[in-house]
Design a protein around this motif. Structure first.
Motif: not given
Length: 438
Positions: A391-412
């Motif tokens: 699972x450590x091989x998935x760190x960069x994809x997940x980090x970039x996804x969370x960085x690049x994802x368009x944010x939703x409401x602050x509550x979410x």
């Protein structure tokens, strides 16, 4: 004025607090993260060397003694080990606790770099992105241990940040440093270079034509890439790529040691499957809010046909047969999980359902920019060469996804942070009690 006050009163209390401004949220985020890191450091500080730590510890000690030899089971170039060795030598200690603190220093630098990179989005959500990344259950425990992964994340994130700041040669140096820590970051090295090329080409098209490239202009990206200005800005990446290619030829492969367990070249789908499966649980709140659009996409005949084809491929090819993924090594939690998932047709089918939901959820999640969708093919390409499912091989994809994802409401976003923090706390308790390791 009255309507504004009424609107605020009608909001849920959490939204009123979170919408108060970025500075209070940054302060709250820093406080929460500092508290979590302090607790994590305390919980792991007295643990004996865990999992792969003995190999890294021995390599660091060898370098501190001036012995330029490699630990046989070490697969990586000892760039991380050299950094920690210098820090340990400066402090005059080879004690495990001190060396872990040195590594923790790199973790703090990585978090600071990720926060700076998140701020380049310009949407005031940097602290939310930072906390979601920091509390990733497969990342957080590594902050406190002698592992190479966080250092690789640091250098790759630094490269992306420096690209944003138009420090292209320095960015290439940082990306090359990531390869000196973990060679399997070569695909993310190429990602950083390609993302830079796309963004520079788009900027050039805007200057030339007054609008972002579409249609024929977009198809002409590779023709524009021959422009001298682009070549000059990509030069550092070209040099880094040549250096890495020379290393692979000289070394006879990518892995330095333990080569039989990491054959090159080879292609395997196991990590693609397991990454999707884990993403279902890691990002479960996101999949829940995506449920309506996800269901609409799943109902399309083309989607159903594609999922059916993937299911057949999965059932025919999913087999965690790497020697390091066997039941005898079930102290690693992911091995225990893989053993159970591969035990029957029904457990495999359940795994596929989770995979399919995660895949469709990624498909309907908006990213901030079209160029950011490059993360998806690069995620797959980065996982294909790895035989061992890890699972450590998935760190960069997940980090970039969370960085690049368009944010939703602050509550979410804060509910996602809370979910990840609880998830991480449960895993960290198991690690601290030595019941298992990730």
């Amino acid at each position: 004025m009255t309507s504004t006050i009424t609107a605020i009163v009608r909001r849920p209390f959490v939204n009123v607090i979170l919408a108060a401004g970025e500075i209070p949220r940054v302060a709250l985020g820093v406080l929460l993260l500092a508290l979590a890191l302090s607790v994590g450091r305390w919980m792991t500080g007295s643990l004996a060397l865990l999992a792969d730590e003995p190999h890294h510890f021995e390599q660091i000690r060898l370098l501190m003694r001036g012995q330029w030899q490699l630990v046989p089971l070490l697969t990586t170039i000892p760039g991380y080990h050299a950094i920690i060795a210098v820090m340990g030598y400066t402090l005059g200690s080879t004690d495990v606790t001190i060396l872990r603190i040195c590594s923790f220093g790199l973790s703090l630098a990585a978090l600071g770099t990720i926060f700076a990179l998140a701020r380049t989005a310009g949407d005031g959500r940097a602290v939310e992105r930072l906390l979601q990344i920091a509390f990733l259950p497969i990342l957080f425990p590594l902050f406190f241990l002698l592992y190479t992964d966080v250092a690789a994340v640091l250098f790759l994130s630094l490269a992306l940040l420096l690209n944003e700041k138009s420090r292209h040669m320095t960015a290439a140096v940082a990306a090359t440093a990531a390869l000196a820590v973990r060679q399997n970051y070569i695909l993310w090295f190429v990602f950083a270079a390609l993302l830079l090329a796309v963004e520079l080409t788009r900027a050039r098209a805007i200057v030339d034509g007054g609008s972002a490239p579409t249609g024929r202009a977009a198809r002409g990206i590779f023709a524009r890439a021959t422009h001298w200005a682009l070549i000059r800005k990509e030069l550092g990446y070209g040099i880094g790529l040549v250096v890495f290619a020379a290393f692979v030829l000289w070394n006879g492969g990518v892995a330095v040691g333990d080569r039989t367990m990491h054959p090159f070249p080879s292609l395997h789908l196991g990590n693609v499957y397991f990454a999707l499966f884990l993403s279902f649980f890691l990002l479960l709140p996101l999949h829940v809010v995506n449920a309506q659009r996800l269901a609409a996409l799943a109902s399309r005949p083309l989607t159903l046909g594609a999922l059916a084809a993937i299911l057949v491929l999965f059932l025919l090819t999913f087999a965690p047969d790497h020697p390091y993924n066997q039941p005898a090594l079930n102290w690693w939690l992911h091995n225990r999980l893989l053993t159970w998932l591969s035990s029957s047709f029904w457990t495999k089918l359940a795994m596929f359902v989770a995979m399919a939901i995660a895949l469709l959820s990624f498909a309907v999640t908006a990213l901030r920019d079209r160029s950011h969708y490059l993360v998806y093919p690069f995620a797959v390409l980065s996982l294909l060469p790895a035989w061992q499912i890890e699972q450590r091989y998935y760190l960069m994809p997940l980090i970039l996804f969370l960085l690049y994802r368009r944010q939703r409401s602050l509550a979410f976003e804060w509910s996602l942070i809370a979910y990840l923090a609880v998830f991480t706390a449960v895993l960290l308790l198991g690690i601290a009690s030595r019941a298992y390791f990730l």
